[in-house]
Structure formats: structure tokens, C-alpha cells
Design a protein around this motif. Structure first.
Motif, PDB file in Angstrom:
ATOM      1  N   GLU A   1       0.937  -1.368  -0.033  1.00  0.00           N
ATOM      2  CA  GLU A   1       0.087  -0.086  -0.003  1.00  0.00           C
ATOM      3  C   GLU A   1       0.798   1.219   0.175  1.00  0.00           C
ATOM      4  N   GLU A   2       1.863   1.215   0.640  1.00  0.00           N
ATOM      5  CA  GLU A   2       2.689   2.524   0.918  1.00  0.00           C
ATOM      6  C   GLU A   2       3.437   2.670  -0.582  1.00  0.00           C
ATOM      7  N   ILE A   3       3.796   1.518  -1.122  1.00  0.00           N
ATOM      8  CA  ILE A   3       4.682   1.657  -2.442  1.00  0.00           C
ATOM      9  C   ILE A   3       3.668   2.060  -3.586  1.00  0.00           C
ATOM     10  N   GLN A   4       2.382   1.571  -3.647  1.00  0.00           N
ATOM     11  CA  GLN A   4       1.487   1.940  -4.516  1.00  0.00           C
ATOM     12  C   GLN A   4       0.964   3.398  -4.384  1.00  0.00           C
ATOM     13  N   ASN A   5       0.982   4.004  -3.257  1.00  0.00           N
ATOM     14  CA  ASN A   5       0.491   5.353  -3.107  1.00  0.00           C
ATOM     15  C   ASN A   5       1.456   6.213  -3.204  1.00  0.00           C
ATOM     16  N   ASN A   6       2.916   5.633  -3.583  1.00  0.00           N
ATOM     17  CA  ASN A   6       3.727   6.733  -3.745  1.00  0.00           C
ATOM     18  C   ASN A   6       4.108   7.863  -3.041  1.00  0.00           C
TER      19      ASN A   6
END
Length: 450
Positions: free
Chosen positions: A421-426
Motif C-alpha cells: 500500500e505504501e509503495i502503490q500510493n507513492n
């Protein structure tokens, strides 16, 4: 080893103690919430998530009021999730992993394919067990787990690729092999430090996570259906919790720096190792052990007096705590504790431990009353998930050394979901502010210092 420099270390320690003392009043003066919790015990909001939610209060015209605790995985009540697979007499951990990672419940075909994928990935690199676990045995299972996770970095062809596809592959592999890393680390400890026979049993592809844990841990590889189903249920309940817990927040913080999956998960493991986070159920069991060795627990008045002494810092570890009681968020009830209580009761009947379970029930009823008398409370107190999980693990014959690693075997699911989630929300790198309260001073040349 350091005896020659110990006096100097003691002097440096004294300097350190005098250099880093901040008055509690300063936190109030600067409106800083210690532990990222406000004066009412509410967590300071640091982000958004779709993965899970805790509900402990309801909005009314008169303001927020405590309610029965609820926990939601991707918007679905955990009580409903557990009721679904438990009533159908099947295992639920793999279904929960799928839900937390992909935000939907799998149908039968999707779940079957996903379980086969996890089984396929439930393997360690060639010679990894020998070289990274057996040749480097340790006494602390969480440190072994952290070390082996970091070691897997060297066996990954794309360890630093933070694309969603690669991170998902890494996370699925870690979810699959965490039971092996935990159990094999414990077996090496038993053999090399305690002199017991060494046996390493491979996981079986047709078994799920909970069954394989018991199969690999026990020398005869045998377990009852109830044992496996209750362990599976415990894994479901520990898989994720609201996003704001210490180890999950750690996962977000470290992931936001752009680092690799293995480093992020090792950081989360370091957080979970702390006794304020992952080791609480061990404290519960040891507290009850001390109680049973100290008093006649069939005398309920003696039990009540012992609990009072706990709060008065006159019993057990003299910390003034009744372990397993109260939670940072929940007040009236912890839904995980409610579910585990029923599991503990069923297991106690199978194991002939009804008397011990009755003692736990009495403490669960009496402790909140005594705490309310002794403490100024801003919210209610009830048993938390650690109160019954330690009892369940002990009735399953699981050693203390594996209590916290078992937590990690489950929580790797939530960490993985939050990392993705952290990666995908950049998002930006997480960097909260600290207020410096040290007055400015002038530089003094070395020949003028005293």
C-alpha cells in the motif's frame, strides 16, 4: 570481555543519563503527544489505509462513547470472517492472507490456486537451512528470524526492485517460509544450546500454514484437527490490526525510504520483538504461573488479593500491571479476545484444563473491577488478545520461545499488505518533526574546557 573499560562505560552512562532527560512538563508545554497518542488515548493520525480498521467508539449527539470492540479486514468484520470459515469447518488463514493483500474474498477456485501457490513457494534456497540457521544457532528466536530474513536478500536475483510485482513475489515467499524460519530456528536452539536431538521436518504441500507449523514442530508430526483449527484461527486474528500498531507503522516508515522488502520486514521484526508489543502473551502466562506457584488459586479471595498486589507492585515483576488487561484502543471489549476465549474453552475441554480456564475466566471478570478502583481511567478495561492467546499456545504445547515468532508468522501478512500500500500510493518519505528544547550555547575551545 569488557571488564577493563567498564569503569569508563559507567562514567559515560552517567553522562548520558544527565544529557538526555526531558521533563514531562515540556511535552505538555509544547503540545507534543508522547507515543503519538493524545491525552484521551486516541492515536495521532499519520496516514490513510484501506487494509483494516478498529472501532471502539460510536458517535452520539453527546459525543463519542465506548462500544463493543470491532475489527475489520478490508471492511469486513473479523467476527464474520471467523464465523464463516469456522462454521464451514475449514481453515481460514490463507483466505485471510488473500483478503488482506487483494481486498477481496477469494472464491473456491481462486482460493485453491492461491493455496497451491503458497505451497509451491514454501521452500528455502539450497543449503539455506544448513548455512544460515544450523551453522549459526542463536538463543533468541526473533533475532534468528530477523537474521534469516535479511540473509534471504542475498539469494534473491532482484532484491532491490520495488515494483509492485516484485514486492508481491517477495512478500508471498516470506509469508510462505516464515513458519519454516521460526520452527527451524527453534530446533537449532534446542539442539545446539540445550543438547536435544535435532530433527528438521520438511513442510507438506497438501497442508496449510497452521497444520505445517504443528507438523514441523512436533517430533512425531501429529496433531488433532481441533488443535490445527484453533492455531489457524489465532493466526487469522493476529494477521493485521489497524495499521497504527508499532511494527506496522515501522513497516510504513522504512518502506517510505525506498528500501528493499527484506530490510523493511526485518525492521518490523525488531519492533515486534519488544515486550511492549509482541511479547505480552508470554507475560500473561508467566504471571499466571507465578500466581499458581504463590497462592491456592482454588481460593478466589486469595486470587483477588494477588491481583490487588499486582496493582500495588507487590507481586510477580512488581510492575503494577495485570498483564493481558486493557488495550490502547479497545475499551469495552477486544473482539479478538472474545473469539479466542471460546477457542480456549474448547481446547481446555479437549486437554482436560477446565480448572485453569476457569481461573482465567475469574481473573478476566475481576481484574477490570480492581483496576477501576485503583486507577484513574479515561476508558474501560477488558481482556485483550494476549490474555487468552498465551493460554491457547501453552495448551497446544508450544514453547515460550515461539510465542512472539508465531505472532510474526501471522503479522507478516499485514506488514506485506501495508508495504505494498505504501509503495502503490507513492508517498513521501515519512519524517515527523521533533522540537528541540535544548538552549543554544557557544563553542568552547578545547584548552578552555573543564
Amino acid at each position: 570481555m569488557y571488564s577493563e573499560i567498564n569503569p569508563y562505560i559507567e562514567k559515560l552512562t552517567e553522562l548520558s543519563d544527565n544529557s538526555n532527560s526531558i521533563s514531562p512538563d515540556m511535552y505538555k508545554e509544547h503540545k507534543v503527544f508522547r507515543g503519538l497518542r493524545d491525552l484521551n488515548g486516541n492515536g495521532v493520525v499519520t496516514g490513510l489505509t484501506e487494509i483494516s480498521r478498529i472501532k471502539a467508539k460510536e458517535k452520539t449527539p453527546d459525543g463519542d462513547v465506548p462500544c463493543e470492540g470491532q475489527l475489520f479486514y478490508r471492511g469486513i468484520s473479523v467476527r464474520d470472517i471467523v464465523g464463516g470459515f469456522w462454521n464451514e469447518q475449514r481453515f481460514g488463514f490463507e483466505e485471510t492472507v488473500y483478503l488482506l493483500l487483494f481486498s477481496k474474498l477469494p472464491d473456491a477456485k481462486e482460493l485453491g490456486h492461491f493455496c497451491r501457490t503458497l505451497a509451491y513457494m514454501r521452500t528455502l534456497p539450497d543449503s539455506f537451512t544448513r548455512d544460515m540457521i544450523l551453522k549459526a544457532p542463536g538463543r533468541d528466536m526473533m533475532n534468528i528470524l530477523s537474521r534469516t530474513v535479511l540473509a534471504l536478500y542475498a539469494y534473491d536475483d532482484e532484491p532491490d526492485d520495488t515494483s509492485t510485482a516484485n514486492v508481491l513475489r517477495q512478500c508471498l515467499h516470506l509469508i510462505s517460509v516464515f513458519p519454516m524460519l521460526a520452527v527451524y530456528g527453534y530446533q537449532s536452539y534446542l539442539h545446539y544450546h540445550l543438547g536435544q536431538d535435532l530433527f528438521i521436518r520438511n513442510p507438506r504441500q497438501e497442508l496449510g500454514t497452521a497444520e505445517n507449523l504443528l507438523h514441523m514442530l512436533r517430533e512425531n508430526g501429529e496433531y488433532s484437527e481441533l488443535e490445527a483449527r484453533i492455531l489457524d484461527l489465532a493466526l487469522v486474528l493476529h494477521a493485521e490490526h489497524g495499521g497504527g500498531n508499532n511494527s506496522t507503522f515501522t513497516t510504513h516508515v522504512v518502506t517510505s525510504s525506498g528500501t528493499d522488502t527484506y530490510s523493511a520486514i526485518a525492521a518490523a521484526l525488531g519492533s515486534l520483538k519488544g515486550p511492549r508489543h509482541g511479547g505480552a502473551n508470554i507475560k500473561v502466562v508467566k504471571m499466571f504461573d507465578d500466581m499458581q506457584q504463590t497462592i491456592d488459586t482454588s481460593d478466589r479471595s486469595a486470587v483477588r488479593e494477588y491481583l490487588t498486589k499486582l496493582l500495588d507492585k507487590e507481586a510477580f515483576d512488581c510492575a503494577g500491571l495485570i498483564y493481558g488487561m486493557g488495550h490502547a484502543v479497545y475499551s469495552r471489549s477486544d473482539p479478538r479476545a472474545d473469539i479466542l476465549k471460546q477457542c480456549a474453552k474448547a481446547l481446555a475441554v479437549e486437554k482436560g484444563n477446565e480448572e485453569e480456564f476457569a481461573l482465567f475466566e475469574y481473573v478476566a471478570e475481576t481484574a477490570p473491577e480492581l483496576i477501576a478502583e485503583k486507577r484513574k481511567m479515561y476508558k474501560g478495561v477488558s481482556p485483550n488478545v494476549d490474555f487468552y492467546s498465551g493460554l491457547i499456545y501453552r495448551m497446544l504445547g508450544l514453547p515460550y520461545e515461539l510465542f512472539t515468532p508465531l505472532f510474526a508468522v501471522s503479522r507478516i501478512t499485514g506488514w506485506s499488505a501495508h508495504r505494498i500500500e505504501e509503495i502503490q500510493n507513492n508517498g513521501k518519505i515519512i519524517r515527523p518533526a521533533y522540537i528541540s528544547v535544548k538552549p543554544e550555547s557557544k563553542y568552547i575551545p578545547i584548552n578552555r574546557r573543564q
